[in-house]
Design an enzyme around this catalytic site. Structure first.
Site, mmCIF file in Angstrom:
data_model
loop_
_atom_site.group_PDB
_atom_site.id
_atom_site.type_symbol
_atom_site.label_atom_id
_atom_site.label_comp_id
_atom_site.label_asym_id
_atom_site.label_seq_id
_atom_site.Cartn_x
_atom_site.Cartn_y
_atom_site.Cartn_z
ATOM 1 C CG ASP A 236 0.849 69.622 23.490
ATOM 2 O OD1 ASP A 236 1.704 68.491 23.349
ATOM 3 O OD2 ASP A 236 2.023 70.337 22.150
HETATM 4 N N1 URA Z 1 1.627 67.297 18.206
HETATM 5 C C1 URA Z 1 1.635 68.571 19.461
HETATM 6 O O1 URA Z 1 2.747 69.247 18.718
HETATM 7 N N2 URA Z 1 1.228 68.662 19.915
HETATM 8 C C2 URA Z 1 -0.273 67.982 20.516
HETATM 9 O O2 URA Z 1 -0.714 68.282 21.280
HETATM 10 C C3 URA Z 1 -0.310 66.204 19.371
HETATM 11 C C4 URA Z 1 0.509 66.497 18.963
#
Ligand code: URA
Length: 268
Positions: free
Chosen positions: A133
């Site tokens: 993310d």
């Molecule tokens: N899980 C998440 O919530 N965010 C990420 O970036 C990777 C795994």
């Protein structure tokens, strides 16, 4: 009485370096195997010659003991002691510590900071292995080895990823059990492979979650459903590769050992 005949495979019968395995791996205009291994960083040429003589090197699954064997490092699959050696000259493997606020794409039409801003030596067709993310920091693998990248993100290989999440505390005793039993998300159950409380300081805690899947926001969603909305999230391991001391916004080339372990993790 007749003397028992010596079996022809008796090792002492052959001069040193002789191999009686039929070698179908020879590439007449290829590169000498010891040179390929030395260039990949396995050891010195001399030491690589010894490894070849000791039968520790396979090419396309076949032991090659013959001195001076020529191979194609771009297309043939070479293992030393059972570990795959990346020999294709144009393949590159990096670990990036993606900072918070950077989108996990190579370019961004909206002009936000993206991965290309952190790639020091742009290589052709460099892919990011999965995504983080924008608000998650940490380990993102980059490579132009398409087969490896595909397998690392394919759920059937179950490569584990380790995350550290800062969440509100205190952490109830049964949180790990709940995460491992499975949390019902709108797109199906998500189960953690591992859970540990790393630190607890009053109203905040740092927890470690290990997963082998990669659905969008999965760690954040699991912890939120379990009652612990994530404050900060970082990925610290991807399969055998650790983020280690790679600072946010910097990238390092993976070691030969790390690449070999990644190959092994996805049976390449
Ligand atoms: N899980 C998440 O919530 N965010 C990420 O970036 C990777 C795994």
């Amino acid at each position: 009485m007749k003397a028992a005949r010596q079996p022809l495979r008796d090792r002492d019968f052959y001069p040193e370096g002789y191999s009686d395995e039929r070698d179908t791996t020879e590439v007449p205009d290829g590169v000498r195997l010891q040179k390929v291994l030395a260039q990949a960083g396995v050891a010195s040429r001399r030491a690589c010659e010894e490894m070849i003589g000791e039968g520790r090197v396979t090419v396309n699954g076949q032991i090659v003991r013959r001195f001076g064997a020529k191979v194609d490092p771009a297309t043939q699959v070479i293992h030393v002691d059972g570990k795959r050696i990346p020999t294709a000259p144009d393949l590159v493997y990096y670990a990036l510590n993606k900072p918070i606020g950077v989108v996990s794409t190579m370019d961004d039409p909206q002009g936000r900071p993206c991965l290309a801003d952190y790639v020091e030596e742009p290589a052709p067709r460099l892919f990011h292995v999965g995504r983080l993310d924008t608000e998650t920091e940490g380990l993102l693998l980059l490579t132009n080895d398409g087969e490896l990248a595909n397998r690392l993100t394919h759920p059937s290989y179950g490569v584990q990823k380790k995350y550290w999440a800062k969440v509100p505390g205190p952490i109830p005793r049964d949180l790990g059990r709940r995460l491992k039993q499975g949390i019902e998300l709108e797109d199906g159950i998500a189960r953690a492979d591992g859970f540990t409380v790393v630190q607890e300081h009053g109203q905040q805690a740092l927890v470690e979650v290990v997963l082998h899947e990669g659905r969008k926001h999965v760690v954040r969603r699991m912890l939120e459903v379990a009652g612990h909305r994530v404050i900060d999230l970082a990925r610290i391991e991807f399969g055998p590769v650790k983020l280690g001391r790679t600072k946010p916004g910097t990238m390092r080339a993976l070691s030969l050992k790390e690449v070999g372990e990644l190959y092994a993790a996805v049976k390449l």
